[in-house]
Every structure is written in structure tokens, then in C-alpha cells.
Write an enzyme that holds these catalytic residues in place. Sequence first.
Site, PDB file in Angstrom:
ATOM      1  N   CYS A   1     -23.223  97.453  83.836  1.00 30.56           N
ATOM      2  CA  CYS A   1     -24.117  97.939  84.889  1.00 30.56           C
ATOM      3  C   CYS A   1     -25.177  98.812  84.233  1.00 30.56           C
ATOM      4  O   CYS A   1     -24.875  99.903  83.746  1.00 30.56           O
ATOM      5  CB  CYS A   1     -23.345  98.727  85.943  1.00 30.56           C
ATOM      6  SG  CYS A   1     -24.403  99.413  87.234  1.00 30.56           S
TER       7      CYS A   1
ATOM      8  N   CYS B   1     -31.463  97.124  89.736  1.00 28.67           N
ATOM      9  CA  CYS B   1     -30.325  96.654  88.947  1.00 28.67           C
ATOM     10  C   CYS B   1     -30.773  96.610  87.494  1.00 28.67           C
ATOM     11  O   CYS B   1     -31.676  95.843  87.133  1.00 28.67           O
ATOM     12  CB  CYS B   1     -29.875  95.277  89.413  1.00 28.67           C
ATOM     13  SG  CYS B   1     -28.534  94.588  88.426  1.00 28.67           S
TER      14      CYS B   1
END
Length: 283
Positions: A223, A74
Site C-alpha cells: 500500500c 492510491c
Amino acid sequence: MEIKFKKMHGTGNDFIMIYYEDYPFEQHFNQLAKEVCHRHFGIGADGLMIVKESSVADVQMKYFNSDGSEAGMCGNGIRCFAKFVYDEGLVKKEIFTVETLSGVKELQVATVEEKVSSVRVNMGKMVLDPKQIPVNSEGLQFINEQLMIDGEKYTISTVLLGVPHTIIFMETLDLDRVKRVGKIIENHQLFPENTNVNFAQIINQNTIRVRTWERGAGYTLACGTGVSSVCGIANHLSLVGPNVVVEIEGGKLDIEIAPEGDIYMEGPAKDICKGVYLNSLIK
């Protein structure tokens, strides 16, 4: 059982940080992520990060989406993770390594008054082989392929950058479309492990605007692996140069594509709050 936590965000993508030593029950990590990330019945976050010792890097990061699924990487989360372990004194150098499910990542922190303000991460190289992503395709790569969704044709490209990312370049970005189409593509039969979906608008050779539907989390304000994948494929298609500013709903991220193919992401990481979670799984 009480669990100490800190909540952080990277350009609006928010995460809960806990120490493995405070909750060493790996069989419950998936359910714990669902509980703490719930916006109404928990603390509320896009994901849960667990700080653990590593035998191959300076520290290990275990990451779980808000639906409880574990993910290999991530981008925004690892920036928050880097700030957490540095500010807490777990690492004492400005360049260090983090073990993730998608490999060891090298990070460099920038500090203000001995606290991390921004983090630069080597996200690695894009993987284009459909079998590794994975995508149900017999080709050597999955770039500029046609997909019909609700009677509309979309041109999509899918890569692996720690996790699978599908990219769609659009003339304009419509949030309703992002949410509706993103959810459908995330769960499409083309993607046996599902996929993240990024809708991108090229502003100029140095600027891209991106909105992302995250696998296992839904629509998020940012993101990191997504914007890195967008820039990587946009550069691959000669739509942008090697240095790109990405505009996301939660702010901006700087992306650099090195000549050898490594993608570097740089952006902020911020604390929100800390406290104690009154967990219901372990009494």
C-alpha cells in the site's frame, strides 16, 4: 458489452485499467469495480482505475476499491496508472501531473527501452488535524493514542495522506493479527469514514517493515499511501531518518521525507496481462 482492460501491479498490489471512453457510465463504476475485481467471478484485483481527460492536470485518475467504494488516492495504483498512460502514449513527458480526488499529484517516470520501469510520486504532506482525517477526537492531532481491541491495548496514530491511515508500531508482525485487528480498527467508531490500518516494525533508522489492511480491500501485499504514512509518522516521532526503505510483502519501496514535509515514494510498476472483459452491467 465488451471492455478493453490491462491488469498491472505495483509490488503485488494489483489493478485493472480501463479507458473512460470505453465505459462512460459513471453511475455503474462502483458496481463495475466489484465485478472486475472479484478474484473468482471477475478478473481479480485490489482496485479499478479509470483513465479520463482532465482540465487541471495532464490526465485524471478515478480509483475504486474492490468493494466498489471510491477512494481519493492510491500510491501503488498511481504508479501503475503512470506507467499505463506513458506506455500507451497518452502523455509523452517523463514528469507530468495526475488529477485525483485528493488533489493533483506530480510524478516522474524512469524508463527502460521507452517503457516505464519505476515511478517517483510526490504524495504530498501528511494532514494531522483529526477533523480533516476524519477522526472522532477533540485534540489537535491523533498521535500515540490508546485503543483497546479484544482486551489488548494498542498505541495508534492516524493521519491523512490522500486517504486516512492508522499506524501501529509493533515489535513483531503477525499476519493473523494484522487481518483480525486491522478489520476491527478499519470499521471502528473512531473513524466515521473508516480507515486503512498499517502495522509497522522499525528495523533500523533507514528500514521499516510494513503490513497493511486496506479500507475497502482487506489485506494487500503493498500500500503506497500506507507506507508513506508510516514513514511520515515514524520520522515525525524521530524513529527513522528522512530516507527509508520499506519492506512489504510484495517487495520494497523507497520513501523520502523532504525538509518541507512533502513525502516522495518511488517504486516499480509492471504489466500483467491485457484483454477484454465481458461486462454484465450494460448490454
